[in-house]
Write a protein that holds these residues in place. Structure first.
Motif, PDB file in Angstrom:
ATOM      1  N   GLU A   1     -59.124  16.400 -28.131  1.00  0.00           N
ATOM      2  CA  GLU A   1     -59.180  16.878 -26.754  1.00  0.00           C
ATOM      3  C   GLU A   1     -57.850  17.421 -26.250  1.00  0.00           C
ATOM      4  O   GLU A   1     -57.797  18.052 -25.196  1.00  0.00           O
ATOM      5  N   ILE A   2     -56.763  17.173 -26.981  1.00  0.00           N
ATOM      6  CA  ILE A   2     -55.471  17.717 -26.564  1.00  0.00           C
ATOM      7  C   ILE A   2     -55.214  19.102 -27.169  1.00  0.00           C
ATOM      8  O   ILE A   2     -54.216  19.744 -26.847  1.00  0.00           O
ATOM      9  N   LEU A   3     -56.112  19.571 -28.032  1.00  0.00           N
ATOM     10  CA  LEU A   3     -55.933  20.897 -28.640  1.00  0.00           C
ATOM     11  C   LEU A   3     -56.177  21.991 -27.605  1.00  0.00           C
ATOM     12  O   LEU A   3     -57.220  22.012 -26.940  1.00  0.00           O
ATOM     13  N   PRO A   4     -55.251  22.935 -27.461  1.00  0.00           N
ATOM     14  CA  PRO A   4     -55.498  24.058 -26.555  1.00  0.00           C
ATOM     15  C   PRO A   4     -56.479  25.048 -27.173  1.00  0.00           C
ATOM     16  O   PRO A   4     -56.408  25.334 -28.370  1.00  0.00           O
ATOM     17  N   GLU A   5     -57.371  25.568 -26.357  1.00  0.00           N
ATOM     18  CA  GLU A   5     -58.368  26.515 -26.844  1.00  0.00           C
ATOM     19  C   GLU A   5     -57.710  27.748 -27.464  1.00  0.00           C
ATOM     20  O   GLU A   5     -58.230  28.330 -28.419  1.00  0.00           O
ATOM     21  N   ILE A   6     -56.540  28.105 -26.957  1.00  0.00           N
ATOM     22  CA  ILE A   6     -55.838  29.285 -27.470  1.00  0.00           C
ATOM     23  C   ILE A   6     -55.439  29.102 -28.936  1.00  0.00           C
ATOM     24  O   ILE A   6     -55.211  30.082 -29.661  1.00  0.00           O
ATOM     25  N   ALA A   7     -55.393  27.852 -29.408  1.00  0.00           N
ATOM     26  CA  ALA A   7     -55.056  27.607 -30.822  1.00  0.00           C
ATOM     27  C   ALA A   7     -56.121  28.147 -31.758  1.00  0.00           C
ATOM     28  O   ALA A   7     -55.858  28.321 -32.945  1.00  0.00           O
ATOM     29  N   THR A   8     -57.328  28.426 -31.251  1.00  0.00           N
ATOM     30  CA  THR A   8     -58.372  29.026 -32.094  1.00  0.00           C
ATOM     31  C   THR A   8     -58.309  30.547 -32.055  1.00  0.00           C
ATOM     32  O   THR A   8     -59.158  31.207 -32.660  1.00  0.00           O
ATOM     33  N   ARG A   9     -57.287  31.093 -31.368  1.00  0.00           N
ATOM     34  CA  ARG A   9     -57.185  32.554 -31.240  1.00  0.00           C
ATOM     35  C   ARG A   9     -55.777  33.081 -31.498  1.00  0.00           C
ATOM     36  O   ARG A   9     -55.522  34.275 -31.346  1.00  0.00           O
ATOM     37  N   GLN A  10     -54.838  32.201 -31.860  1.00  0.00           N
ATOM     38  CA  GLN A  10     -53.449  32.588 -32.084  1.00  0.00           C
ATOM     39  C   GLN A  10     -52.952  31.999 -33.399  1.00  0.00           C
ATOM     40  O   GLN A  10     -53.489  31.005 -33.887  1.00  0.00           O
ATOM     41  N   PRO A  11     -51.885  32.571 -33.996  1.00  0.00           N
ATOM     42  CA  PRO A  11     -51.318  32.008 -35.218  1.00  0.00           C
ATOM     43  C   PRO A  11     -50.412  30.801 -34.961  1.00  0.00           C
ATOM     44  O   PRO A  11     -50.202  29.978 -35.852  1.00  0.00           O
ATOM     45  N   ILE A  12     -49.840  30.702 -33.749  1.00  0.00           N
ATOM     46  CA  ILE A  12     -48.959  29.580 -33.411  1.00  0.00           C
ATOM     47  C   ILE A  12     -48.992  29.356 -31.901  1.00  0.00           C
ATOM     48  O   ILE A  12     -49.126  30.314 -31.133  1.00  0.00           O
ATOM     49  N   VAL A  13     -48.902  28.111 -31.501  1.00  0.00           N
ATOM     50  CA  VAL A  13     -48.802  27.741 -30.086  1.00  0.00           C
ATOM     51  C   VAL A  13     -47.711  26.687 -29.990  1.00  0.00           C
ATOM     52  O   VAL A  13     -47.683  25.741 -30.796  1.00  0.00           O
ATOM     53  N   SER A  14     -46.786  26.841 -29.024  1.00  0.00           N
ATOM     54  CA  SER A  14     -45.687  25.895 -28.871  1.00  0.00           C
ATOM     55  C   SER A  14     -45.671  25.315 -27.470  1.00  0.00           C
ATOM     56  O   SER A  14     -46.213  25.899 -26.529  1.00  0.00           O
TER      57      SER A  14
ATOM     58  N   HIS B   1     -69.517  20.193 -31.057  1.00  0.00           N
ATOM     59  CA  HIS B   1     -68.118  20.585 -31.120  1.00  0.00           C
ATOM     60  C   HIS B   1     -67.364  19.966 -29.942  1.00  0.00           C
ATOM     61  O   HIS B   1     -67.972  19.368 -29.057  1.00  0.00           O
ATOM     62  N   VAL B   2     -66.053  20.129 -29.934  1.00  0.00           N
ATOM     63  CA  VAL B   2     -65.207  19.565 -28.892  1.00  0.00           C
ATOM     64  C   VAL B   2     -64.738  20.679 -27.959  1.00  0.00           C
ATOM     65  O   VAL B   2     -64.126  21.640 -28.431  1.00  0.00           O
ATOM     66  N   PRO B   3     -65.007  20.574 -26.649  1.00  0.00           N
ATOM     67  CA  PRO B   3     -64.446  21.553 -25.706  1.00  0.00           C
ATOM     68  C   PRO B   3     -62.924  21.409 -25.689  1.00  0.00           C
ATOM     69  O   PRO B   3     -62.401  20.308 -25.482  1.00  0.00           O
ATOM     70  N   LEU B   4     -62.212  22.491 -25.933  1.00  0.00           N
ATOM     71  CA  LEU B   4     -60.759  22.428 -26.031  1.00  0.00           C
ATOM     72  C   LEU B   4     -60.097  22.750 -24.697  1.00  0.00           C
ATOM     73  O   LEU B   4     -60.703  23.320 -23.792  1.00  0.00           O
ATOM     74  N   VAL B   5     -58.825  22.386 -24.586  1.00  0.00           N
ATOM     75  CA  VAL B   5     -58.067  22.478 -23.333  1.00  0.00           C
ATOM     76  C   VAL B   5     -57.760  23.934 -22.986  1.00  0.00           C
ATOM     77  O   VAL B   5     -57.331  24.700 -23.851  1.00  0.00           O
ATOM     78  N   LYS B   6     -57.955  24.284 -21.712  1.00  0.00           N
ATOM     79  CA  LYS B   6     -57.697  25.659 -21.283  1.00  0.00           C
ATOM     80  C   LYS B   6     -56.541  25.766 -20.302  1.00  0.00           C
ATOM     81  O   LYS B   6     -56.265  26.839 -19.773  1.00  0.00           O
ATOM     82  N   GLU B   7     -55.844  24.640 -20.037  1.00  0.00           N
ATOM     83  CA  GLU B   7     -54.687  24.657 -19.144  1.00  0.00           C
ATOM     84  C   GLU B   7     -53.697  23.598 -19.611  1.00  0.00           C
ATOM     85  O   GLU B   7     -54.084  22.620 -20.244  1.00  0.00           O
ATOM     86  N   PRO B   8     -52.395  23.779 -19.314  1.00  0.00           N
ATOM     87  CA  PRO B   8     -51.394  22.798 -19.756  1.00  0.00           C
ATOM     88  C   PRO B   8     -51.606  21.435 -19.082  1.00  0.00           C
ATOM     89  O   PRO B   8     -51.988  21.367 -17.915  1.00  0.00           O
ATOM     90  N   TRP B   9     -51.345  20.356 -19.851  1.00  0.00           N
ATOM     91  CA  TRP B   9     -51.451  18.998 -19.317  1.00  0.00           C
ATOM     92  C   TRP B   9     -50.094  18.311 -19.355  1.00  0.00           C
ATOM     93  O   TRP B   9     -49.238  18.630 -20.167  1.00  0.00           O
ATOM     94  N   GLY B  10     -49.923  17.306 -18.471  1.00  0.00           N
ATOM     95  CA  GLY B  10     -48.725  16.483 -18.472  1.00  0.00           C
ATOM     96  C   GLY B  10     -48.829  15.360 -19.487  1.00  0.00           C
ATOM     97  O   GLY B  10     -49.838  15.203 -20.183  1.00  0.00           O
ATOM     98  N   ILE B  11     -47.762  14.533 -19.557  1.00  0.00           N
ATOM     99  CA  ILE B  11     -47.686  13.476 -20.568  1.00  0.00           C
ATOM    100  C   ILE B  11     -48.802  12.455 -20.408  1.00  0.00           C
ATOM    101  O   ILE B  11     -49.474  12.097 -21.386  1.00  0.00           O
TER     102      ILE B  11
END
Length: 453
Positions: free
Chosen positions: A35-48, A12-22
């Motif tokens: 690799e740009i997917l936030p880990e919270i996306a596997t636990r929330q209905p929406i992430v912005s 599997h792919v370790p997902l991001v746990k902190e915000p990243w810059g451009i």
């Protein structure tokens, strides 16, 4: 997560746990989009968030239905997606929007009818037999089954697309497609920053030569076929040549035929090859699943290759395919561009915001799946128990993948044939890494040891 639990979880792919810059986001996206997917996306209905442009990742089934079905016209494919794909497949079904998409869809839909797909199945069986013959020669050794599955599925798609065209250079076409995906399907900094379409992306300019050659070869085959006699069992090209829009009676031009054929070739062999390679890896990862699947395959097939008629009698093999598509969806991330203001999961969406459908995160979302990172084909024992918009390996709504039934039939035929004849085991130090550029590929290949069943 403790090490014992990790041992029970396939690659599997370790997902991001902190915000990243451009810049960091761009570096990761060019290496592996997942690799740009936030880990919270596997636990929330929406992430912005905002990375150059405002974006929203949606993992809520009802909202996904809203985007893909109810408000289809308000959420066309993103400019980034179109910029990546248009050089290879023009304004084909996969890229076109509105009226131009609708007439092509109406024209192509009968080509992928149940009857036509079944008529093409003998070519899948033949490819499965050839694949088994090659595998037989590798007993006792390690084999990269990603490369082997690419070879098998390219045989299928070229046979069902260009059957009888001995002058067609299949190897050149295959190499051009691979070069395109490897070099030009990567996200540019200009994409991340939301630069206008007319600003050139250098990597896509550099690849134009191989694309032109690939299109020229396809055009020649189409023109030759127009003059040829009709075959007893028409292939995809024959069916498209005969097809017309039932509403307008419009037929596809050579350029339109070519762009759609290239779409079917790229999508048709790459995605099925990936599904099969990941399925064999998962069967090697879980010997109990593999043994159960082998028992089913041998009971139905004995020592022969599978056919279309066998598919209904191979339910567990199909469950493995479905679970593979959940864990490793070939199209692991889709993106749309909002055309109008809207509200998604209570979140304000503005016109021109990017709306991301992270299928990889959706399929591993803890709100929707029990132990989502584990491999368990029994999840699909009763397909009715699966929320339709929680499982989107082929998309859904009016733009659902037109070749989904073709791909599933091919995957079951080849997987059942191989599992009936051989036993696969993992090789220490050779775990594949899921990496998405355009599709979700196994970096390093899928190396497995082969033994006689």
């Amino acid at each position: 997560m403790d090490q014992t639990a990790l041992k029970n979880i396939p690659a599997h792919v370790p997902l991001v746990k902190e915000p990243w810059g451009i810049l960091r986001t761009l570096q990761a996206a060019r290496r592996n989009v997942l690799e740009i997917l936030p880990e919270i996306a596997t636990r929330q209905p929406i992430v912005s968030g905002k990375t150059g442009k405002r974006w929203h990742m949606v993992m809520d089934p009802d909202t996904l239905r809203h985007i893909l079905k109810d408000r289809l016209e308000d959420y066309p494919k993103s400019d980034v997606t179109k910029n990546i794909l248009r050089p290879a497949i023009g304004e084909s079904l996969f890229v076109a929007e509105g009226t131009h998409w609708r007439w092509q869809r109406r024209t192509a839909a009968p080509v992928f009818s149940h009857r036509n797909i079944q008529n093409l199945a003998p070519m899948m069986t033949t490819a499965a037999e050839r694949c088994a013959e090659r595998t037989e020669k590798s007993i006792g050794r390690g084999v990269d089954f990603y490369e082997e599955m690419v070879r098998a599925t390219f045989e299928v798609i070229s046979d069902v697309t260009f059957s009888g065209d001995e002058g067609f250079d299949r190897s050149a076409m295959h190499n051009a497609i691979n070069s395109y995906i490897d070099q030009t399907a990567k996200i540019s900094l200009l994409d991340i920053l939301g630069a206008p379409n007319w600003v050139p992306r250098p990597s896509r300019i550099l690849s134009s030569g191989s694309m032109k050659q690939m299109k020229s070869v396809a055009d020649e085959v189409i023109d030759r076929r127009r003059e040829a006699a009709t075959k007893e069992t028409p292939d995809l090209l024959d069916l498209l040549l005969e097809g017309e829009d039932p509403e307008t009676e419009r037929k596809m031009t050579t350029a339109e035929l070519r762009d759609n054929l290239l779409t079917f070739i790229v999508a048709g062999h790459e995605t099925t090859a990936l599904t099969l390679a990941w399925a064999l890896y998962l069967c090697a990862f879980d010997p109990e699943v593999q043994n159960r699947a082998r028992t089913e395959a041998q009971a139905v097939l004995g020592n022969r290759a599978a056919t279309a008629e066998d598919c209904a009698n191979l339910p567990y093999i199909r469950q493995i395919v479905d679970e593979t598509l959940r864990l490793y969806p070939p199209a692991a991330m889709l993106s749309r561009t909002a055309q109008k203001p809207d509200t998604l999961c209570g979140r304000e969406v503005r016109a021109k915001d990017t709306v991301i459908l992270p299928i990889y995160a959706l399929h591993r979302n803890h709100l929707l799946w029990d132990k989502p990172n584990t491999f368990n084909p029994d999840r699909f024992a009763d397909p009715r128990a699966i929320n339709r918009y929680a499982y989107l390996p082929f998309g859904d709504g009016p733009r659902v993948c037109i070749g989904a039934s073709f791909a599933l039939q091919e995957a079951v035929i080849i997987l059942a044939t191989l599992l009936a004849k051989f036993r696969f085991s993992t090789i220490p130090g050779k775990t594949p890494k899921p990496v998405m550029i355009l599709t979700l590929r196994p970096e390093g290949g899928v190396w497995l040891k082969v033994e006689k069943a």
